[in-house]
Design an enzyme around this catalytic site. Sequence first.
Site, PDB file in Angstrom:
ATOM      1  CG  MET B   1     -20.160  -3.226  49.675  1.00  0.00           C
ATOM      2  SD  MET B   1     -18.649  -3.006  50.616  1.00  0.00           S
ATOM      3  CE  MET B   1     -19.181  -3.166  52.290  1.00  0.00           C
ATOM      4  CB  CYS B   2     -24.841  -5.289  46.881  1.00  0.00           C
ATOM      5  SG  CYS B   2     -26.235  -4.285  47.408  1.00  0.00           S
ATOM      6  N   GLY B   3     -23.167  -7.700  47.604  1.00  0.00           N
ATOM      7  CA  GLY B   3     -22.334  -8.803  47.118  1.00  0.00           C
ATOM      8  C   GLY B   3     -23.094  -9.584  46.068  1.00  0.00           C
ATOM      9  NE  ARG B  32     -19.050  -6.551  47.802  1.00  0.00           N
ATOM     10  CZ  ARG B  32     -18.182  -5.556  47.620  1.00  0.00           C
ATOM     11  NH1 ARG B  32     -16.968  -5.640  48.101  1.00  0.00           N
ATOM     12  NH2 ARG B  32     -18.529  -4.481  46.957  1.00  0.00           N
TER      13      ARG B  32
END
Lengths: 225, 298
Positions: B1-3, B32
């Site tokens: 996950m990343c934003g 995130r």
Amino acid sequence: MQTIDLEAEGLRHLNATLHAQAENTNQTAWEVLNPRGSHAIACGLDAPIEVTVKGSTGYYCAGMNKQATVNVHGSAGPGVAENMMSGTVVIEGDASQYAGATGHGGTLVIKGNASSRCGISMKGIDIVVHGNVGHMSAFMAQSGNLVVCGDAGDALGDSIYEARLFVRGSVKSLGADCIEKDMRPEHLEILRDLLEKGGCDAKPEEFKRYGSARQLYNFNIDNAY
Amino acid sequence: MCGIVGLFLKDKSLESKLGEMLTDMLITMTDRGPDSAGIAIYGQNSQGTAKLTVQSDASEEAFEGLDARLTDMLGAPVSMSVKDTHAVLEMPADKIESARSALSEMDGNIRVMSMGDIIEIYKGVGLPKDVAARFEIAQMSGSHGIGHTRMATESAVTTMGAHPFNTGSDQCLVHNGSLSNHNSLRRKLRREGVRIDTENDSEVAAAYLTWKMQNGATLGEALEDSLDDLDGFFTFVVGTKDGFGVVRDPIACKPAVMAETDDYVAFGSEYRALVNLPGIENARVWEPEPATVYFWNH
């Protein structure tokens, strides 16, 4: 009408309050303000209440729903009504990926478009989409009905078991072991009912039906243990 | 996950608020990616100059008199503005490559975060709100910007591993996902003479796009080609001097929401990153289609 401002009172308070409603509660109408894309709004409800969310929601809105009616006056993020057991969820706008995933029962109505993987692994839920659905919708669908008034994306119904898929518009491609099937009178009857539940004015005769060809490995009795 | 967050302004009167809006969007995406964060801002420069944004873990010593030293070495005026562990060096555009090699020979382990006429990239380890505050991103103005909150999967949590990655002049890329063929592609690109600084998968994607564009592709064409040549999960947001692009892999399981009004185009990994933008109630909000390139130009 009970009103909860999500921004002021927080998600735990909202969901705990809704969970505390008993089978015979007389506080049946709830309104949620300022959802602002928050996650897990109105999750795990189990009472015959009606919750209206005034705005768009994030991940997992109305997940695991039982009995309750949840209306979203906006769009819904990924996993709306995931694993729903019963009740009704209505999205006025669009729904993101895997709407209604693994749902066992109840009705999910999406008035806009649904994104990819709508109804993935559905197990008895009825899903009515007024617009289009994205790719890999009804992947490994096991039971229930998916109604699409618009078009379906790539690989519709890949590896499907016994769910019924009804599509009015075009299907970009069918997934493995998914085929078009005859629309018999009993299917028109089922579809008429679903369209009425979903508030669609489309005619059942305009749809095509798709389902499993039952040719994959697991349908062959010689492969059974 | 990343934003991921991105903002491309069409209305010039909003430019003074770019940093403020982008910072708000970035902080919303903290859960995130809480381990590190970075922001690329496309701002202004003086005529004929270009910028290097550099970083050092020992910034006090490393930046002490750095502008004067570079001015001497290059025989051209170099100005410097220091922000915490980063410094922006502005100099005549034709001196930028020599400045880069001069820096690599200096003590102090000075690393280049970005290079270009107008781009500045700030990144660091820590919560997005702390990273943004450290570099006073909210006070920055510009025409477009991209931010990233990282939850590391493919390489270590370091400043160099944080996004955005800048691999060509004024180009940058942020990535949510993971690539499975980055090692072989990195070897191939290095053989082609492309500079890749880290073992991070996303930097390879950035370098790939730069390499394609060096060989004549437009950003749009480079993004199209990435769909064939990159294996794995990705939602990319990329920036160029005057453009802003988005592409998702064909499976598209990494989330993406876009909003467009007459005033801006905005990107968020989730809708909640966009809720404070002006006029969002009436914006066109949609999810970018899988394997489809979106691109906006000034």
